[in-house]
Design an enzyme around this catalytic site. Structure first.
Site, PDB file in Angstrom:
ATOM      1  N   GLU A 135      -2.991  -9.960   7.507  1.00 12.29           N
ATOM      2  CA  GLU A 135      -2.709 -10.117   8.945  1.00 12.29           C
ATOM      3  C   GLU A 135      -3.028 -11.537   9.380  1.00 12.29           C
ATOM      4  O   GLU A 135      -3.547 -11.772  10.466  1.00 12.29           O
ATOM      5  CB  GLU A 135      -3.514  -9.110   9.792  1.00 12.29           C
ATOM      6  CG  GLU A 135      -3.445  -7.665   9.354  1.00 12.29           C
ATOM      7  CD  GLU A 135      -2.010  -7.129   9.246  1.00 12.29           C
ATOM      8  OE1 GLU A 135      -1.091  -7.785   9.770  1.00 12.29           O
ATOM      9  OE2 GLU A 135      -1.820  -6.069   8.629  1.00 12.29           O
ATOM     10  N   GLY A 177       0.819  -1.210   0.000  1.00  6.85           N
ATOM     11  CA  GLY A 177       0.000   0.000   0.000  1.00  6.85           C
ATOM     12  C   GLY A 177       0.850   1.256   0.000  1.00  6.85           C
ATOM     13  O   GLY A 177       1.903   1.306   0.634  1.00  6.85           O
TER      14      GLY A 177
END
Lengths: 710, 710
Positions: free
Chosen positions: A457, A192
Site C-alpha cells: 500500500e 494473496g
C-alpha cells in the site's frame, strides 16, 4: 508427546516471588482505572462485541492455538484453510456482519486463505462492477462459489502500476479481450489467496485498443475449474513459496497464454470499452478510486497502535515478572533480584513505545474521522457536479484540495505509524532478552506477519515523496499569498509570518507549545525543501532523503497534534465513553509528553537546526524531563497495558499472560506440546539413522556416503 | 512437484534488459580489482581453503540447500542432525583441522546440532579439565561417544550467573556431589545441543560445601544412556520448542532431582574441592577465564562484518537488477525504468552499510590482534607470577590493566558491531521491497539465525555498563594525573589538556581529524558521565541510558579508528597481501569517510553538544558531503560486494545471484521446488475436506462442527 513427566517435575514451582503475585502488586500500586480507559480507547460496544465473538471462537476446536507455533509452512497453510472455511460457516450461522468478522479476524490474528477474496475481490466487484457484472460475478462470489483474488503486482513490477506488463487486448471482431503475459517478469506475484485457493482473479492488465495502450484496468478472469479446481487451459499458477511471515496465506503467481475473456470481464463502472465502436469510455471520477487507497492507508494507521500494543503488553507484563541482578546502589540487606522493568535502560526503550501505542491509536481515530468527513464532502460534490457535468476529464478533480490534504496526510502517517509499530515490536522482543526469541513469547511471529505492511500500500520510503509533493504545493500556495484553507497551510503561514522574529516555545512547560514546536520544525523543513527544489533547482532524485526526513517531521507533528487534541477533548467531554477520571487523564498527559519529548530528543538535530527549541531545552529534555516521566509512568505501566484489553487467547504468549504464570507456561509448552520431544535420537556420527524408535531411512543412504539426491 | 509446467511457460524470459547484462554492465563500468580486494580482506590462504572445502561440501547430497526454505521445524532439525553427522564423518575422512571445520560451518551457514558439543563442551574440557579428567571425559567426547553441551542459562536466570539456582552440594561422606534443581526456574534453558542430541552436559551449578555457597562451578553430568539414549533416572530434559530462528538447533531444558556425580565431575583445573579435607581450593587465575569471554566477544566482532556483508551483497546485486519507475527529471525519450540502486533514498540506506561491512571487518581484525597480543602478554605474566606466587586471591590480577582495556573494548565493540550487523541486515531486506520478504531472498532466515547474537555473550544493552565502568575508571586515573598507558587514557588526557581551548577538527577536509573528532566526543561524554556519578552522586540506575550512549560513542570511535589505521597501513605496506592499487585505495578512503560521516550525521546532536564539530560542518556533511560520497561510490557498489567473495552456494539467494538471474531463480523455486503446489485444493467453505487428490480427514470432523480436539 514427550517422555512421560515424572512426579518430581510436576511438583516443581518457580522460585519466589511468583509472577502472579508480582503482577498483582503492580496492579495494586496503581489507581489507573483500566476498565474505564479501555472504554475510552475502544468504546463499550466494541468491547462487548469482542467478548461475544471470542466466546464463539474459543468453543471451536479449529481455532485452538496450542500447536500453532510448531506448524511448518504446509501445516500452517492447511490449518489456515480449515480456519477460513469454518469461520465462513459460523459467520453465516451466527449472522455476523462485516464488523463481527473483522473482530473475529483480529482475535484469530493470522492472515487466512480467504483473506483477499473477502478483503479485495468482493470489495472491488462491489465498487467497480456494473449492476450486470455484480449479478454475474458478485453473487457467486458472495456465495463462495467463486473464490477470488486481486492480481496486480508482478514479478518484475511492484509499486509502479503503470509499468505492469500483463496486457488485455481488445478484439473488436468477437468482442473479447485477450489476457496475456508477454514475459516471465509479467507473472503476477505475491497475490494473496491465489496460490492454491482462488478459482477467479481480478487481474490488473494494460488495456490495449487498436494497438494503443490505455493504462491498467481490472478484468475478471476464471483461473481454475469450479468442479475439479484444476488450472484452466493456458493458465499457470501456484504458490510463491515460504516467506519471512504470512505463511498461513497462499500468496501466488499467475501467467496467461493468450486467454480470451468476454467483454463484461472488464469492470466497467468507471471506464469501459464501447463494444460497438471499440472506443474507450473515460473514467467518470478518478477521485473515487483515489479515495479507496486513502481508506486502506487510513486503516493501517488506525491498526498501528493496537499492533504495537500487543508487543508492549507482552513485554511490560513479562519484564514486571522477570527479575535480574540487584540494583547496584541497593543496600546489602535487599537481597532479592530487581524487576527488570525497574532498570532505566529498559524503561527508556519500553515506556516511550507504550506512549506511542496511545499516540498512534488516537492518530488513527483522527485519521478515520478526517477520511469520513472528506468522503461525505466528496460524495456531495460529485453529486453536485454530475448534475452539471459537461467538461472533459481534465476538469478539476472534485474536492481535490481536501483530497490532496487527506492523501498527503494518509501517506505520511501510513509510513510513520507502520514503521513505528514494526520497529517497536522488535524493540519489545529484544527488551525481553533471551526468552523474547522463543516462539512462545508470541512477538516474533506477530512481527513477521506484520512486516509486509511497511512495504505494501505504498512502500514507506516511496510514500514520503507524496507527502513532500503535497507540502511543496501547499508552501507554494502560501508563498503566493493565498489564505490558509487547512491545518497544513495554517502552520506554513504562521511560520512565514514569524520567521523573522523566531520562535520561543516553552516545550518543557506547556503542552500546546510542544505541538507548536513540532509544527515549526515541519514548516521550516518544508520551506528548506522548497528552496532546494524551486530556487536551487536540485534534481528530484537528489532530494529524496530530504523529502523522507520532511515527511517524517510533518507526520510526527500530526501524531503529536492528534494525541494532544484527544486529551484536550477528553478534559472537556461530558459523554461517559470519552470521560476519564482526573488521575488517569493526568497520566495520559504524561504519556503525551513522553511520546513528544522522546521523539524530540531522538530528532534533536532537526529541532535545533530549525530553531524550534534551544540546545539547552533539548539537553534538559534528554537528561531530566524524559527520565522523570519514565519514573512517574513506571508504576502504572501494567495497568496502562491492561487497558488495551487483549484476551490471553488472542496474545497466545507465555510471557504476556495476564496472570503472570510465565515460567509455568513456557515449561508446559516446551515439555508437553513440543513434537520434537517425541522421538529418541541416535546421536552418533557413524550411525546412519536419526532415531532409535522411528528408524528414518530418508537419510540412511546419504549418511553412508551415498550420492542420491534427498 | 507442481502441476507439470507447460511449454509456453518454459519459453518465457524476463523482459529486457536481462539481469545478467545489468550486472555485467555494473562490473564493466568500475575498475575496482575485486580479486585483489578479496585477498586484502581475507588473505590468499583463506580464499583457497574456502574453495577447497566448498568443493567437498557441494559433492555431498546432504548439504544440498534446494529445499531448506521449505522445511518445517522438525524437518529442519532432522536435516541438521544428518548434516552434523555427515560433516563429522567427512571431516575425519579429509583430516580437516579446526579451521577447516569452521570454514565448512560458515559455508553451510546454519547452526547444527553438534555445534555446542564442538564449540563449548570440548573447549571447556580442554580448558578447565585436569589431565585425569581429560582422559576420562575429553577422550570419549573427541571420539563422539560422549556428545556434550554447556548448561549455564536457566529458565529464570540469564545474564546474572551468580543468580543461578542449580546446586552442586558436596557430600563429604561418599566424596560425591548432588546436582539438584530446587525450583522450576532452576531448569537449564536455551542449552544448545541439549534438547535431543547430547548425552552429557557440562552443568554450571552453585557449589555448596558444608552449607556454604562458593558460587557457580562446572560439573560434567551424564544425562542420557549411552546405549539407549533414554534420559537417565532423575533427569528430565528435552527441546524447548521453536524460536524466531536457530531452528536447526535443539536448544534444550534440563532438570535434576538430586543426581549424584563423583568427585571428578567438577572440572578442577582452576578450583577444586579437596576430597580429604572438604576444603575449597581457590582459582589460580580468574583472569584466564575472563580471557575466554573476551575471546568469544572478539570473534563476534570479527564475524559482524561478513555477517552484514551477506545481506549487503544480496541487496546490492538485486537492486542493480531491479528497475522501478522512471527518474522524475529524466527526459521523456528515456523510456526504460530506472535501476533501483540509482535512487538516492536507496543509496542512503544501502551504501553506508556497505561501508560498515568494511569498517566492522577491519575492526574485528584489529580486535583479534589486540586479543592475541594481550594473551601472550598475560601468559608471560602468569608464568612470571606463578614462579613467585605467595599472596592470596585478592592480589592484583595479572595483566589487569591491559585486560581491563581489552575487556572494555571487546564489550563495547561486541555491542555496537553485532547490533549494526543485525539491524543492517533488516535494512537490506526492507530496501529490497516486496521480494525481500520472500524466503528465497535469503536474508530473512540469515537475520533470524543471527538475532541471538545481540543477546548472548552479554546482552548488547547490559554490556555497555562494563564499557562505562572502564571509561570512568580510566577517567579517574587521568584526573589523578597518571600518565596515559593506553589509547583510552591518551584520548582522555588530550581532551583534558585541550578542553579550555576547544577543538577545531577539519572533519570535511582531513581523515585523521575525523578520527580525532570521534575521540573528542567520546572523551567529552566520559567526563560528563564521571561528573554525574562522582560529583552529582547520581544513582547507577539513573545513568544507564547515559552509559549506553557513552559506550556507543566510544565504540564508534574505535571502529572509525580501526578503519582509518587499516587504510593508513595499506598505503605504506609492501606485502602483496596487504597492497591495494591506488584507485581501489582511494575508493576505500571514500568508504571510510562515508561510514564516519554518516555515523556523525546520525549522531549529530552528540557531536555539536560536545563541540567536536560545528553545526555548519554537520549541515554540510548531511546535505553535501555524504550525498556526494554516495554518488561517487555508487558505480563501484557491485564490485565492492563481489570482493567479499561469497559463493552462490553459500548465499542460497535468488536475489543475490552473481549472474543476476533473479527472476528465473525466484520462479524456479516457487514453481518447481515448492511442495505446497503438489496438491489440489477443495476451496469451498461447506466442503469438509481440504484436498481433492489427497482427502485429508484431519480436519473433516472439525469442519462439520465437531468438537474433537485437533
Amino acid at each position: 508427546m514427550a517422555a512421560e513427566m515424572p512426579q518430581w517435575v510436576k511438583d516443581l514451582k518457580p522460585s519466589e516471588p511468583q509472577g502472579t503475585d508480582l503482577l498483582a502488586q503492580e496492579r495494586n500500586k496503581s489507581k489507573v482505572n483500566s476498565a474505564q480507559l479501555s472504554v475510552f480507547l475502544h468504546g463499550k460496544e466494541a468491547l462487548e462485541r469482542k467478548n461475544r465473538i471470542l466466546k464463539v471462537l474459543q468453543a471451536e476446536p479449529v481455532f485452538n492455538k496450542d500447536n500453532d507455533y510448531f506448524d511448518g509452512r504446509v501445516d500452517k497453510w492447511e490449518k489456515g484453510l480449515a480456519r477460513s472455511k469454518r469461520l465462513t460457516t459460523i459467520a453465516f450461522q451466527n449472522n455476523w456482519n462485516d464488523l463481527d468478522r473483522r473482530v473475529a479476524n483480529d482475535l484469530i490474528s493470522e492472515p487466512l486463505p480467504y483473506g483477499l477474496h473477502e478483503g479485495m475481490y468482493l470489495v472491488t466487484l462491489r465498487g467497480q462492477g456494473t449492476p450486470e457484472q455484480q449479478e454475474k460475478y458478485l453473487k457467486p462470489a458472495e456465495a463462495y462459489r467463486h473464490i477470488g483474488c486481486y492480481a496486480q503486482t508482478e514479478l518484475g513490477h511492484g509499486s509502479n502500476v503503470r509499468g505492469l506488463e500483463t496486457t488485455a487486448t481488445w478484439n473488436a471482431d468477437d468482442k473479447t479481450f485477450t489476457i496475456h503475459s508477454p514475459h516471465l517478469t509479467a507473472s503476477k506475484w505475491w497475490i494473496g489467496s491465489l496460490g492454491r485457493t482462488a478459482n477467479h482473479a481480478c487481474v490488473m492488465a494494460q488495456l490495449i485498443i487498436n494497438g494503443k495502450p490505455y493504462g491498467p484496468h481490472p478484468f475478471i478472469v476464471p483461473i481454475r475449474d469450479l468442479k475439479t479446481h484444476q488450472l484452466l487451459p493456458n493458465i499457470y499458477a501456484g504458490d510463491i513459496g515460504p516467506k519471512v511471515g504470512y505463511n498461513t496465506m497462499d500468496n501466488g503467481f499467475l501467467l496467461f497464454n493468450k486467454v480470451k475473456v468476454p467483454h463484461d470481464a472488464m469492470l466497467a463502472r468507471f471506464s469501459a470499452v464501447d463494444p460497438k465502436t471499440s472506443k474507450y469510455i473515460r473514467p467518470a471520477s478518478p477521485a473515487l478510486v483515489y479515495g479507496t487507497l486513502t481508506w486502506v492507508r487510513s486503516t493501517i494507521v488506525l491498526q498501528s497502535g493496537s499492533t504495537l500494543a500487543r508487543g508492549v503488553t507482552i513485554a511490560t507484563r513479562y519484564l514486571a515478572v522477570r527479575r535480574q541482578f540487584q540494583d547496584r546502589d541497593a543496600p546489602q540487606w535487599e537481597k532479592g533480584e530487581n524487576q527488570t522493568l525497574n532498570y532505566t535502560m529498559v524503561q527508556a526503550r519500553l515506556l516511550p513505545l507504550l506512549a506511542a501505542t496511545y499516540a498512534l491509536h488516537f492518530t488513527g481515530k483522527g485519521m478515520m474521522n478526517l477520511y469520513e468527513a472528506n468522503q461525505k464532502n466528496m460524495q456531495k460534490k460529485v453529486t453536485d457536479q454530475n448534475s452539471k457535468r459537461s467538461a472533459g476529464p481534465e476538469e478539476t478533480t472534485p474536492g481535490s484540495d481536501l483530497l490532496a490534504d487527506l492523501h498527503g496526510t494518509s501517506c505520511g502517517l501510513k509510513s510513520l505509524c507502520s514503521s513505528t509499530a514494526a520497529e517497536g515490536l522488535e524493540v519489545c522482543r529484544r527488551a525481553m532478552g533471551g526468552h523474547g526469541y522463543s516462539a512462545f513469547a508470541g512477538v516474533g511471529s506477530w512481527y513477521a506477519d506484520y512486516l509486509p505492511t511497511v512495504t505494501w500500500e505504498g512502500d514507506n520510503y516511496m510514500l514520503t515523496q507524496q507527502v513532500a509533493r503535497y507540502l511543496l504545493k501547499s508552501a507554494r500556495s502560501v508563498l503566493k499569498g493565498n489564505e490558509p484553507n487547512n491545518d497544513t497551510t495554517e502552520i506554513l503561514s504562521f511560520y512565514l509570518k514569524r520567521q523573522d522574529t523566531g520562535a520561543a516555545f516553552d516545550i518543557l512547560g506547556k503542552d500546546d507549545d510542544i505541538v507548536a514546536a513540532f509544527a515549526w520544525r515541519s514548516a521550516y523543513f518544508t520551506f528548506e525543501a522548497l528552496r532546494a527544489r524551486d530556487e536551487e533547482k536540485k534534481s528530484w532524485n537528489s532530494l529524496l532523503v530530504a523529502f523522507y526526513n520532511l515527511s517524517r517531521a510533518h507526520s510526527q507533528y500530526l501524531v503529536v497534534k492528534n494525541f494532544y487534541e484527544t486529551l484536550h477533548h477528553a478534559s472537556s467531554s461530558s459523554s461517559s465513553e470519552t470521560t476519564l477520571d482526573p488521575e488517569t487523564l493526568t497520566l495520559l498527559h504524561k504519556l503525551f509528553r513522553l511520546y513528544a519529548l522522546h521523539t524530540l530528543v531522538s530528532e534533536s538535530s532537526e529541532f535545533f537546526t530549525s530553531a524550534a527549541c534551544t540546545v539547552a531545552q533539548i539537553r534538559l529534555a534528554r537528561t531530566k524531563t524524559v527520565m522523570q516521566l519514565l519514573e512517574e509512568i513506571r508504576p502504572h505501566a501494567v495497568r496502562l497495558v491492561d487497558a488495551w484489553d487483549f484476551p490471553d487467547w488472542q496474545l497466545n504468549s507465555s510471557l504476556g499472560r495476564y496472570d503472570g504464570k510465565v515460567y509455568e507456561d513456557m515449561f508446559h509448552r516446551a515439555a508437553q506440546l513440543n513434537p520434537l520431544n517425541s522421538k529418541v535420537v541416535d546421536p552418533y556420527p557413524d550411525s546412519p539413522v536419526l532415531y532409535r524408535n522411528d528408524d528414518t531411512t530418508r537419510y540412511a543412504n546419504i549418511l553412508k556416503g551415498g550420492k542420491a539426491k534427498l
